[in-house]
Write a protein that holds these residues in place. Sequence first.
Motif, PDB file in Angstrom:
ATOM      1  N   VAL A  10     -83.247  57.100 -22.404  1.00  0.00           N
ATOM      2  CA  VAL A  10     -82.125  56.889 -21.478  1.00  0.00           C
ATOM      3  C   VAL A  10     -82.619  56.077 -20.281  1.00  0.00           C
ATOM      4  CG1 VAL A  10     -80.462  58.020 -19.944  1.00  0.00           C
ATOM      5  CG2 VAL A  10     -81.014  59.054 -22.155  1.00  0.00           C
ATOM      6  N   CYS A  11     -83.771  56.462 -19.770  1.00  0.00           N
ATOM      7  CA  CYS A  11     -84.352  55.795 -18.603  1.00  0.00           C
ATOM      8  C   CYS A  11     -84.652  54.325 -18.906  1.00  0.00           C
ATOM      9  CB  CYS A  11     -85.608  56.569 -18.222  1.00  0.00           C
ATOM     10  SG  CYS A  11     -86.449  55.923 -16.797  1.00  0.00           S
ATOM     11  N   LEU A  12     -85.180  54.049 -20.084  1.00  0.00           N
ATOM     12  CA  LEU A  12     -85.531  52.663 -20.449  1.00  0.00           C
ATOM     13  C   LEU A  12     -84.281  51.812 -20.678  1.00  0.00           C
ATOM     14  CD1 LEU A  12     -88.507  53.145 -22.991  1.00  0.00           C
ATOM     15  CD2 LEU A  12     -88.550  53.147 -20.499  1.00  0.00           C
ATOM     16  N   LEU A  13     -83.281  52.441 -21.283  1.00  0.00           N
ATOM     17  CA  LEU A  13     -82.082  51.661 -21.626  1.00  0.00           C
ATOM     18  C   LEU A  13     -81.270  51.275 -20.392  1.00  0.00           C
ATOM     19  CD1 LEU A  13     -80.861  53.418 -24.909  1.00  0.00           C
ATOM     20  CD2 LEU A  13     -81.805  51.119 -24.664  1.00  0.00           C
ATOM     21  N   ASN A  14     -81.386  52.049 -19.319  1.00  0.00           N
ATOM     22  CA  ASN A  14     -80.591  51.771 -18.124  1.00  0.00           C
ATOM     23  C   ASN A  14     -80.849  50.352 -17.584  1.00  0.00           C
ATOM     24  OD1 ASN A  14     -78.811  52.385 -15.983  1.00  0.00           O
ATOM     25  ND2 ASN A  14     -80.518  53.047 -14.715  1.00  0.00           N
ATOM     26  N   GLY A  52     -64.996  40.335 -15.240  1.00  0.00           N
ATOM     27  CA  GLY A  52     -64.885  41.757 -15.549  1.00  0.00           C
ATOM     28  C   GLY A  52     -65.569  42.047 -16.871  1.00  0.00           C
ATOM     29  N   LEU A  53     -66.317  43.156 -16.911  1.00  0.00           N
ATOM     30  CA  LEU A  53     -67.038  43.541 -18.135  1.00  0.00           C
ATOM     31  C   LEU A  53     -66.610  44.918 -18.591  1.00  0.00           C
ATOM     32  CD1 LEU A  53     -70.757  42.826 -17.132  1.00  0.00           C
ATOM     33  CD2 LEU A  53     -69.139  41.252 -18.225  1.00  0.00           C
ATOM     34  N   MET A  54     -66.448  45.079 -19.893  1.00  0.00           N
ATOM     35  CA  MET A  54     -66.209  46.422 -20.426  1.00  0.00           C
ATOM     36  C   MET A  54     -66.987  46.586 -21.721  1.00  0.00           C
ATOM     37  SD  MET A  54     -64.774  49.376 -20.219  1.00  0.00           S
ATOM     38  CE  MET A  54     -64.557  50.767 -21.307  1.00  0.00           C
ATOM     39  N   SER A  55     -67.701  47.681 -21.804  1.00  0.00           N
ATOM     40  CA  SER A  55     -68.390  48.023 -23.045  1.00  0.00           C
ATOM     41  C   SER A  55     -67.948  49.432 -23.377  1.00  0.00           C
ATOM     42  CB  SER A  55     -69.900  47.954 -22.819  1.00  0.00           C
ATOM     43  OG  SER A  55     -70.572  48.210 -24.008  1.00  0.00           O
ATOM     44  N   GLY A  56     -67.087  49.551 -24.363  1.00  0.00           N
ATOM     45  CA  GLY A  56     -66.422  50.831 -24.593  1.00  0.00           C
ATOM     46  C   GLY A  56     -67.130  51.709 -25.594  1.00  0.00           C
ATOM     47  N   THR A  57     -66.392  52.717 -26.032  1.00  0.00           N
ATOM     48  CA  THR A  57     -66.972  53.714 -26.926  1.00  0.00           C
ATOM     49  C   THR A  57     -67.164  53.186 -28.348  1.00  0.00           C
ATOM     50  OG1 THR A  57     -64.719  54.499 -27.218  1.00  0.00           O
ATOM     51  CG2 THR A  57     -66.081  55.723 -25.680  1.00  0.00           C
ATOM     52  N   SER A  58     -66.511  52.073 -28.691  1.00  0.00           N
ATOM     53  CA  SER A  58     -66.629  51.565 -30.060  1.00  0.00           C
ATOM     54  C   SER A  58     -67.959  50.858 -30.324  1.00  0.00           C
ATOM     55  CB  SER A  58     -65.500  50.586 -30.375  1.00  0.00           C
ATOM     56  OG  SER A  58     -64.268  51.181 -30.140  1.00  0.00           O
ATOM     57  N   LEU A  59     -68.665  50.496 -29.255  1.00  0.00           N
ATOM     58  CA  LEU A  59     -69.962  49.794 -29.373  1.00  0.00           C
ATOM     59  C   LEU A  59     -69.843  48.527 -30.208  1.00  0.00           C
ATOM     60  CD1 LEU A  59     -72.383  52.822 -30.027  1.00  0.00           C
ATOM     61  CD2 LEU A  59     -71.653  51.853 -27.860  1.00  0.00           C
ATOM     62  N   ASP A  60     -68.665  47.884 -30.167  1.00  0.00           N
ATOM     63  CA  ASP A  60     -68.507  46.654 -30.947  1.00  0.00           C
ATOM     64  C   ASP A  60     -69.087  45.457 -30.204  1.00  0.00           C
ATOM     65  OD1 ASP A  60     -66.467  47.020 -29.067  1.00  0.00           O
ATOM     66  OD2 ASP A  60     -64.975  45.915 -30.208  1.00  0.00           O
ATOM     67  N   THR A  85     -79.648  46.297 -33.363  1.00  0.00           N
ATOM     68  CA  THR A  85     -80.632  46.983 -32.517  1.00  0.00           C
ATOM     69  C   THR A  85     -79.918  47.688 -31.375  1.00  0.00           C
ATOM     70  OG1 THR A  85     -82.119  45.173 -32.987  1.00  0.00           O
ATOM     71  CG2 THR A  85     -82.776  46.635 -31.190  1.00  0.00           C
ATOM     72  N   TYR A  86     -79.004  46.966 -30.708  1.00  0.00           N
ATOM     73  CA  TYR A  86     -78.274  47.577 -29.584  1.00  0.00           C
ATOM     74  C   TYR A  86     -77.537  48.819 -30.076  1.00  0.00           C
ATOM     75  CZ  TYR A  86     -75.169  48.084 -25.525  1.00  0.00           C
ATOM     76  OH  TYR A  86     -74.494  48.569 -24.424  1.00  0.00           O
ATOM     77  N   ARG A  87     -76.814  48.646 -31.176  1.00  0.00           N
ATOM     78  CA  ARG A  87     -76.007  49.764 -31.679  1.00  0.00           C
ATOM     79  C   ARG A  87     -76.882  50.970 -31.994  1.00  0.00           C
ATOM     80  NH1 ARG A  87     -72.843  46.089 -34.995  1.00  0.00           N
ATOM     81  NH2 ARG A  87     -70.909  45.670 -33.885  1.00  0.00           N
ATOM     82  N   ARG A  88     -78.028  50.698 -32.631  1.00  0.00           N
ATOM     83  CA  ARG A  88     -78.903  51.814 -33.020  1.00  0.00           C
ATOM     84  C   ARG A  88     -79.457  52.516 -31.779  1.00  0.00           C
ATOM     85  NH1 ARG A  88     -84.005  51.744 -33.407  1.00  0.00           N
ATOM     86  NH2 ARG A  88     -84.191  49.482 -33.540  1.00  0.00           N
TER      87      ARG A  88
END
Length: 400
Positions: free
Chosen positions: A79-83, A21-29, A60-63
């Motif tokens: 947005v398109c590239l990051l998907n 299971g994976l979760m990447s939440g709003t904290s971007l930690d 880099t990810y966070r930025r």
Amino acid sequence: MHRHIETLQQLSNKPERLIIGLMSGTSLDGLDVALCKIHGDGLQSKVELLEFTTVAYDDTYRRLIRDIFSRRDVDLQQVCLLNPWIGTLHGEMILDCLKTWQRQPQEIDLIASHGQTIFHAPKSLHGVTAMPNATLQIGDGDHVAVKTGIITISDFRQKHIAAGGEGAPLAVYGDFLIFADNQENRVMLNMGGIANFTFLPASLDAQAVFSTDVGTGNTLMDAYVQKHFTPKTYDADAAIARAGKINPALLGALKAHDFFTQGFPKTTGPELFNLDYLARAQVASHTQQLSHEDVMATLNRFSADMIVDALNRCAGALGEYHLYGSGGGVHNPLLMDNIRSQIPQVKVHSTSELGINPDAKEAVLFALLANECVAGGKAQFGNAREGIPSVTMGKISFPD
Ligand SMILES: Nc1ncnc2c1ncn2[C@@H]1O[C@H](COP(=O)(O)OP(=O)(O)OP(=O)(O)O)[C@@H](O)[C@H]1O
Ligand SMILES: CC(=O)N[C@H]1[C@@H]2OC[C@@H](O2)[C@@H](O)[C@@H]1O[C@H](C)C(=O)O
């Protein structure tokens, strides 16, 4: 029959499945990665958390995410590239975890990928009457599947919206399956960027189970620390907030928003609770000159008060209950004190007392949703009542 369909059929007949299971939440930690052994399905599901890691995101990810996160004016190309980029990156992170855990990808039955929320827009936020509730998670599942070679189930929130929900909180589905108990009423409180809770009555009555976001967990505190205490990303052990004093005028202004008077269930995100929200409250309360420490003390209390307020507003339905905390907020001692001191009658625990690491709970939840997608679908959550439709969530991606 296509061989991957055959694999799915075999998987669904297995007594237990190994699901990441994976979760990447709003904290971007970071990316929470939970390797779960799930036995059975529906209300008979049993989860053993075999491994858990949070793979920290780099700057880099966070930025890159912050440039588009909860903002209406974004570069659509980005947005398109990051998907696909995030999908592949999450796939690489899983492969690294598997190496560390000395596991082969072939041993894993499924990946359950939440993706990265970049915008969450329930009607209460966007206000466009002709448009539905909406939410967008990127990090496409096909890219996770191809990178890892593991069948991936992703994009869980869209079905929830299609069936009448707001796309969140989905916690209720997993909480009900593994934490409901006929001996005590339970409230499962998760404090990530946003705080939400699920109520699990001891009656086990699916009609009485409910889940809702209640307001901020850490998101405003994190944003404030990141702006004023760089390079810190959060208020570790509440050291900053503890050095300040709560400002009642600012606290009152923070609480003066329609979101808090709306009924339950409801959802929210940093699209509403962001530094502009704080700035408006400071202007309204003439508190622009407060010290950073006082602002942090007030934000901490704001999160606690709105959690307690929501619990108290539901108190009639909850009766006597035990509270089980999860999410990064359980590590903030002042936040926990601010909650505990206002509900002294309630026993406060951590989900670790129920066998699930509090930092892993949301990632485990998505593993359970993937398990339901391939092997379940029988658990009823109250016949499509508002906010908790009984639907199977997730889209299936084959690795080739
Ligand atoms: N030692 C600590 N002291 C204070 N706060 C902490 C500590 N450890 C973690 N946190 C808080 O927990 C946050 C991370 O929480 P979590 O990983 O649950 O959030 P998330 O999953 O991104 O959020 P959400 O589920 O709402 O999208 C950190 O950003 C920080 O604010
Ligand atoms: C749109 C979105 O990603 N929402 C998250 C966020 O983080 C906490 C809260 O806001 C919750 O509503 C949800 O996640 C959890 C896993 C949920 O759906 O239950």
